[in-house]
Structure formats: C-alpha cells, structure tokens
Write a protein that holds these residues in place. Sequence first.
Motif, PDB file in Angstrom:
ATOM      1  N   ASP A 181      -5.337  34.413 -20.677  1.00  0.00           N
ATOM      2  CA  ASP A 181      -6.720  34.116 -20.315  1.00  0.00           C
ATOM      3  C   ASP A 181      -7.313  35.351 -19.664  1.00  0.00           C
ATOM      4  OD1 ASP A 181      -9.106  32.983 -19.507  1.00  0.00           O
ATOM      5  OD2 ASP A 181      -8.203  31.178 -18.698  1.00  0.00           O
ATOM      6  N   TYR A 201     -12.164  34.338 -22.120  1.00  0.00           N
ATOM      7  CA  TYR A 201     -11.480  34.281 -23.420  1.00  0.00           C
ATOM      8  C   TYR A 201     -10.075  33.746 -23.181  1.00  0.00           C
ATOM      9  CZ  TYR A 201      -9.218  35.846 -27.762  1.00  0.00           C
ATOM     10  OH  TYR A 201      -8.511  35.899 -28.943  1.00  0.00           O
ATOM     11  N   ARG A 203      -6.589  32.198 -25.294  1.00  0.00           N
ATOM     12  CA  ARG A 203      -5.971  32.049 -26.616  1.00  0.00           C
ATOM     13  C   ARG A 203      -4.573  31.454 -26.469  1.00  0.00           C
ATOM     14  NH1 ARG A 203      -6.417  34.539 -31.804  1.00  0.00           N
ATOM     15  NH2 ARG A 203      -4.417  34.616 -32.908  1.00  0.00           N
ATOM     16  N   THR A 221      -8.297  29.165 -29.934  1.00  0.00           N
ATOM     17  CA  THR A 221      -9.038  30.153 -29.155  1.00  0.00           C
ATOM     18  C   THR A 221     -10.284  29.532 -28.541  1.00  0.00           C
ATOM     19  OG1 THR A 221      -8.277  31.899 -30.658  1.00  0.00           O
ATOM     20  CG2 THR A 221     -10.147  32.417 -29.235  1.00  0.00           C
ATOM     21  N   LEU A 223     -13.735  30.678 -26.376  1.00  0.00           N
ATOM     22  CA  LEU A 223     -14.659  31.645 -25.794  1.00  0.00           C
ATOM     23  C   LEU A 223     -15.631  30.883 -24.904  1.00  0.00           C
ATOM     24  CD1 LEU A 223     -15.553  33.835 -28.910  1.00  0.00           C
ATOM     25  CD2 LEU A 223     -14.149  34.530 -26.970  1.00  0.00           C
TER      26      LEU A 223
END
Length: 233
Positions: A181, A201, A203, A221, A223
Amino acid sequence: VLLNRTFVFTQAPDNPPAYATPSVIPAIGLAAAVYPFATLDIPVLSDLGIGGMFYRALGLKSDPPNTEQLADTVLQTYEFGLRWRWNILDELTSPTLRVGLDFGQQHFVINTPAGVVEELPDIIYTYIKPGIEVDWVYYAESGVRLGLVGGFELPLVVSAGDIERDPAQGGFGSASVFAFDLGVGLYLRYAGFTGRFAASYRRYSLNFGCQGAGCRAASDTYLGGALLLGYAY
C-alpha cells in the motif's frame, strides 16, 4: 473518497469470472487516533497511541454476466492498531516519523441475485499490517501549516475469504497473497482544523498455484483519492 477497483486473472482459469463494477466508486469513511500519554514527559510512552479507520462504498452494484439484474455489492475496509510517532529534530518544521501495526479486513462481497450462479466468491482479506509514514511541515507561519505526507504499508494477508474455497465448492483453492500500500498527501492545518488531499494505491497479488485446471493467479488493485477533514487537539 473516490475509489477505482480492478480485479483480473493474470493466469486465468477456463471461463474466468467477468463481473463489471463502476470505474469510479464513491465512499465515505472515518479515521481517528488517540495518544493517551501525550501529556506525560516519558520518552517513547508519551508518543504511543492507538488508532483506526473505516470506510464503505456508497450504493455500489456489480453487473453479473448472463443477467440484466444488478447485484448489491459491499466494499468496505476497517483497521485498528498501535501508533508511535517521533519528531526527528523536535522542531515544528522537522519531519515526523510515524510507525504503526494494525489488524484489518477489506471486504468485496457481491450479493448475487437469486437464480444467478455465483461466479466470483466473496473476497475478504484479513491481515496484519505494519506501516511507516513521514509527515513534513514545510511551511509554518501565523498559525498556518502546510505539509506533505507519504507512507508505505505491507498488509500481511492471512486469509482471502471464500475465494480460497476448494474448486469443487466454487472457489479457486488456497492462495498465497502478497500486498502493499502506497499513499501520499498534501494538507493545510489552522487552529487545529486540517484539510488534506490524499491519494493511495493498494495491490493484492494472489497465486492459487497449479492444479488440475492449470495455473491460476490474479491481481486486485485499488486506486483512491480523498478529501479528508479533521481536527487535532
């Protein structure tokens, strides 16, 4: 909070699930931290605190294949744990280092309509998350403070939810999960009130291994962009 979430199989099973979700997802959240020993002049202990956060997507629906019915979808995250801060030079414009250790869960649960075959099992990441953040006040005049903040966190995932069920039960098998992160922000603070623009962000990389149907892996993912309003005292 505005989010974008993308889940794709990087090594796909036969006929991989194809649920569509909106490209921009609005959410609302709350975060807080308390330093109960801040008034004590005791090294280390006076900068030890507890904190937590919660957010949930608003009105999120997914579009299952082979039906015109939209599916109510839950996207939410909660975390809580320990915080410790250190102003490196003990000055107002000196960088402050914060470290944390949280327990958390992140949910992506599709409430599949009756009569529709569930193709994507529930995903609920459960994790322990160490993290580090640097906060730098680069301007401080007349009670106004402008600052930058950046952080890195490493969610250590211990479970990913129903997606790890046995393939015979509609899952994809046990997965190893690596996650990280990143976050950055710019803030303005005056008289205890703070406004902050933040971007993040996160993932997750899931590896289900190689079984009878071949190798399976996926990426998940997130955002995010947020306007955070708060007060510190």
